[in-house]
Design an enzyme around this catalytic site. Structure first.
Site, PDB file in Angstrom:
ATOM      1  N   ARG A   1      -6.673  -8.523 -14.014  1.00  0.00           N
ATOM      2  CA  ARG A   1      -7.868  -8.986 -13.283  1.00  0.00           C
ATOM      3  C   ARG A   1      -7.748  -8.449 -11.868  1.00  0.00           C
ATOM      4  O   ARG A   1      -6.772  -8.734 -11.163  1.00  0.00           O
ATOM      5  CB  ARG A   1      -7.942 -10.512 -13.269  1.00  0.00           C
TER       6      ARG A   1
ATOM      7  N   HIS B   1     -17.061  -8.183 -16.792  1.00  0.00           N
ATOM      8  CA  HIS B   1     -16.181  -9.241 -17.327  1.00  0.00           C
ATOM      9  C   HIS B   1     -16.329  -9.272 -18.862  1.00  0.00           C
ATOM     10  O   HIS B   1     -16.892 -10.216 -19.421  1.00  0.00           O
ATOM     11  CB  HIS B   1     -16.560 -10.581 -16.704  1.00  0.00           C
TER      12      HIS B   1
ATOM     13  N   GLN C   1     -15.190 -12.320 -21.301  1.00  0.00           N
ATOM     14  CA  GLN C   1     -16.061 -13.502 -21.259  1.00  0.00           C
ATOM     15  C   GLN C   1     -17.229 -13.352 -22.227  1.00  0.00           C
ATOM     16  O   GLN C   1     -17.575 -14.278 -22.970  1.00  0.00           O
ATOM     17  CB  GLN C   1     -16.593 -13.694 -19.832  1.00  0.00           C
TER      18      GLN C   1
ATOM     19  N   ASP D   1     -24.630 -18.155 -13.629  1.00  0.00           N
ATOM     20  CA  ASP D   1     -23.256 -18.109 -13.110  1.00  0.00           C
ATOM     21  C   ASP D   1     -23.309 -18.551 -11.649  1.00  0.00           C
ATOM     22  O   ASP D   1     -24.395 -18.690 -11.064  1.00  0.00           O
ATOM     23  CB  ASP D   1     -22.700 -16.673 -13.249  1.00  0.00           C
TER      24      ASP D   1
ATOM     25  N   CYS E   1     -20.187 -19.362 -17.632  1.00  0.00           N
ATOM     26  CA  CYS E   1     -18.802 -18.978 -17.939  1.00  0.00           C
ATOM     27  C   CYS E   1     -17.774 -19.854 -17.239  1.00  0.00           C
ATOM     28  O   CYS E   1     -16.606 -19.835 -17.610  1.00  0.00           O
ATOM     29  CB  CYS E   1     -18.577 -17.504 -17.589  1.00  0.00           C
TER      30      CYS E   1
ATOM     31  N   ARG F   1     -12.784 -18.235 -25.378  1.00  0.00           N
ATOM     32  CA  ARG F   1     -12.029 -17.190 -24.680  1.00  0.00           C
ATOM     33  C   ARG F   1     -10.702 -16.961 -25.412  1.00  0.00           C
ATOM     34  O   ARG F   1     -10.267 -15.834 -25.615  1.00  0.00           O
ATOM     35  CB  ARG F   1     -11.748 -17.601 -23.223  1.00  0.00           C
TER      36      ARG F   1
HETATM   37  N1   CP Z   1     -14.743 -17.569 -16.685  1.00  0.00           N
HETATM   38  C1   CP Z   1     -13.575 -17.146 -16.162  1.00  0.00           C
HETATM   39  O1   CP Z   1     -13.220 -15.956 -16.185  1.00  0.00           O
HETATM   40  O2   CP Z   1     -12.809 -18.160 -15.650  1.00  0.00           O
HETATM   41  P1   CP Z   1     -11.524 -17.978 -14.739  1.00  0.00           P
HETATM   42  O3   CP Z   1     -11.972 -17.332 -13.425  1.00  0.00           O
HETATM   43  O4   CP Z   1     -11.018 -19.381 -14.512  1.00  0.00           O
HETATM   44  O5   CP Z   1     -10.527 -17.114 -15.450  1.00  0.00           O
END
Ligand code: CP
Length: 308
Positions: free
Chosen positions: A107, A134, A137, A225, A266, A294
């Site tokens: 990430r 992303h 997700q 979001d 998400c 997830r």
């Molecule tokens: N939705 C998501 O990626 O959550 P986090 O940022 O907690 O990993």
């Protein structure tokens, strides 16, 4: 070797295979404790590096748990604590990590970091979020929609709010899974033209509609979001809130969608900003199923990447 870098870069048949595999493995685990290993242990003997240059709850824990359920081992690494955060090149980091681990999930901020990691690693790399996309997700979100409503192909998905990285991966999924996509939000926060163009080229309908009530007419799924993403400056907070307030998901907006429309987010959410608590906790909301999925979707992604 399969990298999982973005949904539009992954073969549609492979994506479908991953969603179906995720559903099977989820079904097979029903009633088991979270720490129980899967009957299949395809990651036995495999070591996975999970690198985070940004905060995470869901991605970090779901990948860590998923690797263990598949019989592998994982190490969670903060980018800031690695030499990566102190000037070592991404290429050198990728080459070194490839000598120790069987797969890298990262990430990060800039997409370029992910792409360089994938270019120089000799093991598969998974995109755990960049400023631009992303994909993990949205694999979970497609799985969640189909659990509740059957095939997503031909359905109408409406994104309301900021055309951010999660929105971008939904656009990629529209092209690959064959659903129509409408964006509603202020023009300053539109999704990237490149991604809109890609989805349209695949043959699905993509619309930009400034009026949120018109946008959600006929929607099978309404998604939003946070209004200020991790990479957005806090100084833009007030401006963004003022621009995005008309795009809040509330009871009135959900009532303008199909009666059986689902609501997704998400997470993490800022309750009563982008969506009201009444919607988030209401009967159309599947936000916690998304979070759970997830885990299952990423286990399928891990297996596909490693070919196991
Ligand atoms: N939705 C998501 O990626 O959550 P986090 O940022 O907690 O990993």
């Amino acid at each position: 070797m399969n990298h999982f870098l973005d949904i539009h870069k992954t073969d549609p048949a492979a994506l479908r295979g991953m969603i179906d595999a995720a559903r099977s493995v989820k079904d097979a685990r029903r009633g088991k404790p979270k720490g129980a290993r899967d009957a299949d242990q395809p990651l036995a003997g495999h070591m996975v590096a999970l690198i985070f240059e940004k905060p995470s709850t869901r991605t970090r824990i779901s990948f860590d748990v998923g690797v263990r359920q598949l019989g592998g081992e994982s190490m969670v690494l903060s980018g800031a604590d690695m030499q990566l955060g102190h000037g070592e090149t991404i290429a050198d980091t990728a080459r070194v990590l490839s000598r120790y681990v069987d797969l890298i999930m990262i990430r990060t901020f800039e997409e370029q970091t992910l792409l360089e990691m994938a270019e120089h690693a000799t093991v598969p790399v998974i995109n755990g979020l960049t400023n631009r996309t992303h994909p993990c997700q949205i694999m979970a979100d497609v799985m969640t929609f189909e659990e509740h409503r059957g095939p997503i192909a031909g359905k109408k998905v409406v994104w309301t709010g900021d055309g951010n990285n999660v929105c971008a991966s939904f656009l990629h999924a529209a092209g690959q899974f064959g659903f129509d996509f409408t964006f509603t939000g202020p023009a300053t926060l539109d999704p990237e033209d490149e991604f809109v163009g890609l989805a349209r080229k695949s043959g699905v309908t993509v619309q930009i509609e400034r009026d949120p009530m018109k946008a959600v007419a006929g929607a099978d799924l309404v998604v939003t979001d946070t209004w200020v993403s991790m990479h957005d400056s806090q100084s833009s907070r007030e401006r963004r809130h003022n621009q995005l307030r008309p795009y809040q998901v509330n009871a009135a907006l959900m009532a303008a969608a199909k009666p059986d429309a689902l609501f997704m987010h998400c997470l993490p959410a800022h309750r009563d900003d982008e969506a009201t608590s009444a919607v988030m906790d209401g009967p159309q909301s599947v936000i916690f199923d998304e979070a759970e999925n997830r885990l299952h979707a990423q286990k399928a992604i891990l297996r596909w990447c490693l070919g196991v």
